[in-house]
Design an enzyme around this catalytic site. Sequence first.
Site, PDB file in Angstrom:
ATOM      1  N   HIS A  54      14.924  21.283 -42.352  1.00  0.00           N
ATOM      2  CA  HIS A  54      16.322  21.878 -42.793  1.00  0.00           C
ATOM      3  C   HIS A  54      17.128  21.137 -43.347  1.00  0.00           C
ATOM      4  O   HIS A  54      17.977  20.348 -42.584  1.00  0.00           O
ATOM      5  CB  HIS A  54      16.999  22.449 -41.572  1.00  0.00           C
ATOM      6  CG  HIS A  54      16.059  23.838 -41.120  1.00  0.00           C
ATOM      7  ND1 HIS A  54      16.526  25.062 -41.506  1.00  0.00           N
ATOM      8  CD2 HIS A  54      15.119  24.027 -40.137  1.00  0.00           C
ATOM      9  CE1 HIS A  54      15.497  25.954 -40.839  1.00  0.00           C
ATOM     10  NE2 HIS A  54      14.702  25.423 -39.921  1.00  0.00           N
ATOM     11  N   CYS A  81      11.841  25.690 -44.898  1.00  0.00           N
ATOM     12  CA  CYS A  81      11.286  26.271 -43.646  1.00  0.00           C
ATOM     13  C   CYS A  81      10.438  27.383 -43.891  1.00  0.00           C
ATOM     14  O   CYS A  81       9.256  27.294 -44.622  1.00  0.00           O
ATOM     15  CB  CYS A  81      12.178  26.393 -42.456  1.00  0.00           C
ATOM     16  SG  CYS A  81      11.720  26.570 -41.035  1.00  0.00           S
ATOM     17  N   GLU A 105      20.092  21.399 -44.758  1.00  0.00           N
ATOM     18  CA  GLU A 105      21.300  21.733 -44.420  1.00  0.00           C
ATOM     19  C   GLU A 105      21.757  21.311 -43.058  1.00  0.00           C
ATOM     20  O   GLU A 105      22.900  21.089 -42.554  1.00  0.00           O
ATOM     21  CB  GLU A 105      21.294  23.163 -44.330  1.00  0.00           C
ATOM     22  CG  GLU A 105      21.098  23.917 -43.450  1.00  0.00           C
ATOM     23  CD  GLU A 105      19.516  24.341 -43.352  1.00  0.00           C
ATOM     24  OE1 GLU A 105      19.123  25.194 -42.517  1.00  0.00           O
ATOM     25  OE2 GLU A 105      18.854  23.734 -44.133  1.00  0.00           O
TER      26      GLU A 105
END
Length: 216
Positions: free
Chosen positions: A194, A83, A196
């Site tokens: 992202h 990001c 994650e």
Amino acid sequence: MSDLAIIDYAMGNLRSVANALRHVAPAGDRVIVTSDPEAVLAADRVVFPGQGAARDCMHELRTHGLEDAVREAARTKPFLGVCMGMQVLLDQSEENGGIPCLGIYPGAVRYFGATPHDPHTGARLKVPHMGWNGVEQTRAHPLWDGIDSGARFYFVHSYYVAPEADALVAGVTDYAVRYCSALARDNVFAIQCHPEKSAAAGLRLLANFMRWDGQA
């Protein structure tokens, strides 16, 4: 066994990133969150996450004495930008009339605009670009192993990277424009989404990074 350092410069959801990386890390590997430049330089691999504004990101990197450590890590070891950690690798951002960034790669970070529209339907799009979207892989890379081109990842951003060199682009996404959502060169891979927060595809990308030797 190896050490992975997640760079902590007081921006971004570091807990989610750390938890995801620890979940996929090979047995014996250590994942640390650190704001210590020496710990970053001593690690075997580095993750540079972040969210928010480029101006704040650059300010915090300097405040924590991390700017040179980020540049050195991006030059010498497997390095994953996420990001904001992707965006500030370029020369500058359009934010606030122009924010100088790390300048590791030539190019600019551009704003989607206040009222972007879908080029196919004409429908007005929201900014920030928030939610799930596909990433089309433009070339092979070890971090794409086991991930289908077009797999969906989770995005939250109002700006996108526009590198000068097409050879940097490793993935593209459509939202108002067709933009670079993943870039790669040598030991660096960076992605706008992202991972994650991106379910199976995101965890696979992180697992691939944990095993990557930095060779494209």
